[in-house]
Scaffold this motif. Structure first.
Motif, PDB file in Angstrom:
ATOM      1  N   GLY A 183       0.692  -1.377   0.035  1.00 16.09           N
ATOM      2  CA  GLY A 183      -0.087   0.120  -0.168  1.00 16.09           C
ATOM      3  C   GLY A 183       0.746   1.089   0.135  1.00 16.09           C
ATOM      4  N   GLY A 184       1.958   1.249   0.756  1.00 17.07           N
ATOM      5  CA  GLY A 184       2.829   2.317   0.626  1.00 17.07           C
ATOM      6  C   GLY A 184       2.463   3.682   1.503  1.00 17.07           C
ATOM      7  N   ASP A 185       1.215   3.504   2.219  1.00 18.36           N
ATOM      8  CA  ASP A 185       0.857   4.503   3.112  1.00 18.36           C
ATOM      9  C   ASP A 185       1.548   4.109   4.596  1.00 18.36           C
ATOM     10  N   ALA A 186       2.416   5.017   4.906  1.00 23.23           N
ATOM     11  CA  ALA A 186       3.149   4.633   6.194  1.00 23.23           C
ATOM     12  C   ALA A 186       1.968   4.710   7.381  1.00 23.23           C
ATOM     13  N   GLN A 187       1.183   5.788   7.214  1.00 23.46           N
ATOM     14  CA  GLN A 187       0.171   5.662   8.650  1.00 23.46           C
ATOM     15  C   GLN A 187      -0.830   4.519   8.697  1.00 23.46           C
ATOM     16  N   MET A 188      -1.127   3.988   7.409  1.00 26.69           N
ATOM     17  CA  MET A 188      -2.113   2.938   7.480  1.00 26.69           C
ATOM     18  C   MET A 188      -1.362   1.765   7.795  1.00 26.69           C
ATOM     19  N   LEU A 189      -0.007   1.427   7.282  1.00 25.66           N
ATOM     20  CA  LEU A 189       0.855   0.097   7.852  1.00 25.66           C
ATOM     21  C   LEU A 189       1.133   0.098   8.932  1.00 25.66           C
ATOM     22  N   THR A 238      -0.819   1.183  11.652  1.00 27.27           N
ATOM     23  CA  THR A 238      -1.975   0.877  12.159  1.00 27.27           C
ATOM     24  C   THR A 238      -2.629  -0.212  11.680  1.00 27.27           C
ATOM     25  N   ALA A 239      -3.567  -0.371  10.805  1.00 29.50           N
ATOM     26  CA  ALA A 239      -4.400  -1.117  10.415  1.00 29.50           C
ATOM     27  C   ALA A 239      -3.386  -2.499   9.626  1.00 29.50           C
ATOM     28  N   GLY A 240      -2.378  -1.967   9.237  1.00 28.29           N
ATOM     29  CA  GLY A 240      -1.473  -2.868   8.524  1.00 28.29           C
ATOM     30  C   GLY A 240      -0.019  -3.307   9.357  1.00 28.29           C
ATOM     31  N   ALA A 241      -0.224  -3.262  10.705  1.00 33.96           N
ATOM     32  CA  ALA A 241       1.019  -3.207  11.411  1.00 33.96           C
ATOM     33  C   ALA A 241       1.630  -4.775  11.210  1.00 33.96           C
ATOM     34  N   SER A 242       0.699  -5.805  11.397  1.00 37.54           N
ATOM     35  CA  SER A 242       1.388  -7.168  11.177  1.00 37.54           C
ATOM     36  C   SER A 242       2.022  -7.268   9.590  1.00 37.54           C
ATOM     37  N   THR A 243       1.596  -6.650   8.792  1.00 31.77           N
ATOM     38  CA  THR A 243       2.083  -6.925   7.511  1.00 31.77           C
ATOM     39  C   THR A 243       3.576  -5.910   7.383  1.00 31.77           C
ATOM     40  N   LEU A 244       3.661  -4.865   8.270  1.00 34.96           N
ATOM     41  CA  LEU A 244       4.606  -4.003   7.904  1.00 34.96           C
ATOM     42  C   LEU A 244       5.923  -4.630   9.001  1.00 34.96           C
ATOM     43  N   ALA A 245       5.072  -5.506  10.061  1.00 33.62           N
ATOM     44  CA  ALA A 245       6.236  -6.157  10.866  1.00 33.62           C
ATOM     45  C   ALA A 245       6.894  -7.184  10.113  1.00 33.62           C
ATOM     46  N   ALA A 246       5.923  -7.982   9.297  1.00 36.64           N
ATOM     47  CA  ALA A 246       6.776  -9.083   8.409  1.00 36.64           C
ATOM     48  C   ALA A 246       7.484  -8.458   7.490  1.00 36.64           C
ATOM     49  N   ILE A 247       7.254  -7.521   6.784  1.00 45.44           N
ATOM     50  CA  ILE A 247       8.099  -7.049   6.024  1.00 45.44           C
ATOM     51  C   ILE A 247       9.512  -6.504   6.539  1.00 45.44           C
ATOM     52  N   SER A 248       9.464  -5.885   7.638  1.00 46.81           N
ATOM     53  CA  SER A 248      10.638  -5.305   8.305  1.00 46.81           C
ATOM     54  C   SER A 248      11.385  -6.577   8.851  1.00 46.81           C
ATOM     55  N   ALA A 249      10.679  -7.496   9.504  1.00 51.91           N
ATOM     56  CA  ALA A 249      11.469  -8.705   9.944  1.00 51.91           C
ATOM     57  C   ALA A 249      12.283  -9.432   8.827  1.00 51.91           C
ATOM     58  N   GLY A 250      11.396  -9.730   7.717  1.00 51.89           N
ATOM     59  CA  GLY A 250      12.075 -10.489   6.532  1.00 51.89           C
ATOM     60  C   GLY A 250      13.354  -9.643   6.126  1.00 51.89           C
ATOM     61  N   ALA A 251      13.198  -8.437   5.969  1.00 53.09           N
ATOM     62  CA  ALA A 251      14.332  -7.439   5.156  1.00 53.09           C
ATOM     63  C   ALA A 251      15.512  -7.768   6.407  1.00 53.09           C
ATOM     64  N   VAL A 252      15.354  -7.478   7.431  1.00 54.89           N
ATOM     65  CA  VAL A 252      16.433  -7.432   8.302  1.00 54.89           C
ATOM     66  C   VAL A 252      17.093  -8.792   8.739  1.00 54.89           C
ATOM     67  N   PHE A 253      16.200  -9.465   9.115  1.00 54.88           N
ATOM     68  CA  PHE A 253      16.695 -10.937   9.810  1.00 54.88           C
ATOM     69  C   PHE A 253      17.392 -11.724   8.485  1.00 54.88           C
ATOM     70  N   MET A 254      16.736 -11.727   7.432  1.00 56.96           N
ATOM     71  CA  MET A 254      17.089 -12.726   6.345  1.00 56.96           C
ATOM     72  C   MET A 254      18.346 -12.075   5.518  1.00 56.96           C
ATOM     73  N   GLY A 255      18.726 -10.889   5.927  1.00 55.81           N
ATOM     74  CA  GLY A 255      19.725 -10.481   5.327  1.00 55.81           C
ATOM     75  C   GLY A 255      20.861 -11.188   5.773  1.00 55.81           C
ATOM     76  N   ALA A 256      20.901 -11.985   6.707  1.00 57.29           N
ATOM     77  CA  ALA A 256      22.007 -12.860   7.331  1.00 57.29           C
ATOM     78  C   ALA A 256      22.081 -14.136   6.757  1.00 57.29           C
TER      79      ALA A 256
END
Length: 473
Positions: free
Chosen positions: A397-403, A405-423
């Motif tokens: 969606g690209g909307d930080a405010q939506m992500l 709040t309502a999309g918090a679980s999705t943003l958490a999954a994206i953030s965790a995937g990008a940082v953790f799996m860089g290893a």
């Protein structure tokens, strides 16, 4: 006195980026591209993986030429098909908007951290090693994974220089300090910093993926301690004489570089918080005044550190430009050859990689958080994790405010995937390759590209599966 020639090209490129109106890049449609445009990117990845094994002497002396060859294998055909102007525009855009900020920040952190010498000969017992890894995990979120890695990898190697089995210590250092530890703030890892620039609150990440981070770092520390204890007590061949003489107490030389690290952190924060209407346009890339001042400030910090750090400190740290040059040359090729790959991903479901993008969406149109975690992570393992984060940030969606709040679980999954799996691979995150280069420079025989994948596959992937079952279903 250190030779400043290794800094000359990044500094010249930095000045080039200040010239407005050099070119005007147009956003080409990735949906019209064939997957064959991804061959140069695949080629440079395979070169990094295979050539050190098959032709190590050639690779050691010519890796920069190999990276340049793959970059030309993309740029020249692209110029023929889309025109020289389009090729030049995309080249300058990748240089100005992505590579220069990336390499200037890495150079500053590498130089400043390399100007701090931790005195005292620590002895690499399992308890000491796990303590250093734990401290590094905490520091990584506040001084960046690169800063924490460059600060601690040298004393960790020195502490273990009388042990035969050391490669596993460096592998877990990459897992924990160079990646997982940087997951709590935008200062920790480039993907989170990009999210911060897009409007994600500074403390959002720590409040939403702290349990995941605690689980991953805690599990890795426990596994490492058990493995290192086993090596230390059953497989170790400790040298009768420690190569590094003992000293009376622990201390720091070049301690003023800690102040410069704070300046680096301040410059990064300033560029995120300060909004300005003043900008420069180069090849279609908008460079805001805060970003320009940040990069100029980072160059100044680098020069100050080199000027003020006593030669004895650099000598004690065995500081050299070799690891930084390797990262700079290889990632220059990666940043260029990745251009069509990112464009094809941005094309979404209509692009050549439409199946990848569609995989993160359920049939009813809702986000599939499990797939967001794994697809973002899988691509971040081999692509640069910063643009990969942006692709799926926009896909969601690209909307930080939506992500947030309502999309918090999705943003958490994206953030965790990008940082953790860089290893997951040596090229998943820039510090990985830098730490590997420093370790090999000190005589440690590190796992090959595929050997490292076996380590990450055996240790990280099962932990990611457990995390999925707990948080991302």
């Amino acid at each position: 006195m250190f030779n400043l020639r290794p800094l000359a090209w990044p500094m010249a490129a930095m000045l080039l980026s200040m010239l407005p109106g050099l070119a005007h890049a147009s956003e080409f449609d990735g949906a019209q591209l064939s997957v064959l445009w991804g061959v140069p990117f695949a080629g440079i990845l395979l070169s990094i993986a295979l050539m050190p094994l098959l032709v190590p002497h050639f690779w050691h002396h010519h890796f920069g030429k190999v990276a340049a060859a793959w970059a030309l294998a993309f740029l020249l055909p692209f110029a023929v098909v889309f025109g020289a102007g389009e090729a030049a525009s995309n080249f300058v855009h990748a240089l100005v908007a992505e590579y220069i900020p990336f390499i200037v920040l890495l150079t500053a952190l590498y130089t400043v951290s390399g100007g701090i010498y931790i005195r005292g000969n620590l002895h690499g017992s399992p308890l000491l090693n796990v303590s250093i890894l734990g401290i590094g995990a905490v520091l990584a979120s506040f001084m960046g994974t690169t800063g924490a890695s460059m600060l601690l990898i040298r004393p960790l190697i020195r502490a273990n220089d009388n042990r035969k089995h050391v490669a596993h210590v460096v592998v877990f250092f990459i897992f924990i300090v160079s990646n997982a530890g940087g997951s709590l703030t935008p200062l920790g890892d480039p993907p989170l910093f990009l999210g911060f620039l897009k409007g994600v609150d500074f403390f959002w990440t720590v409040s939403h993926i702290f349990p995941e981070t605690l689980f991953l770092v805690g599990s890795l520390l426990a596994i490492f301690y058990a493995l290192d204890w086993w090596f230390y007590h059953h497989k170790e061949e400790v040298m009768p004489r420690d190569p590094t003489p003992d000293t009376r107490r622990i201390g720091f030389d070049g301690g003023f570089n800690f102040a410069l690290l704070l300046v680096v952190m301040g410059l990064v924060l300033m560029s995120g918080f300060w909004k300005s209407d003043i900008h420069f346009e180069v090849a279609g890339a908008h460079m805001g005044l805060p970003g320009v001042l940040r990069d100029l400030g980072l160059v100044l910090v680098t020069l100050l550190s080199l000027k003020l750090t006593p030669a004895l400190v650099h000598e004690s740290n065995q500081f050299s430009w070799g690891p930084m040059q390797e990262v700079a040359k290889l990632f220059a090729g990666i940043f260029l050859t990745i251009i069509p790959v990112i464009a094809m991903l941005k094309a979404g479901a209509n692009g050549p990689f439409g199946a990848v993008v569609s995989a993160v969406t359920n049939a009813d149109g809702s986000p599939n958080n499990m797939m967001y975690f794994w697809v973002t992570g899988a691509l971040s393992s081999f692509l640069d994790n910063a643009p990969t984060y942006l692709v799926f940030f926009n896909t969601a969606g690209g909307d930080a405010q939506m992500l947030m709040t309502a999309g918090a679980s999705t943003l958490a999954a994206i953030s965790a995937g990008a940082v953790f799996m860089g290893a997951n691979s040596y090229i998943g995150n820039a510090p990985n390759l830098m730490v590997k280069a420093i370790a090999e420079d000190r005589g440690i025989k590190m796992p090959s590209f595929f050997g490292y994948l076996l380590w990450s596959g055996a240790i990280l992937v099962p932990l990611f599966i457990i995390m999925t079952l707990i948080w991302f279903i």
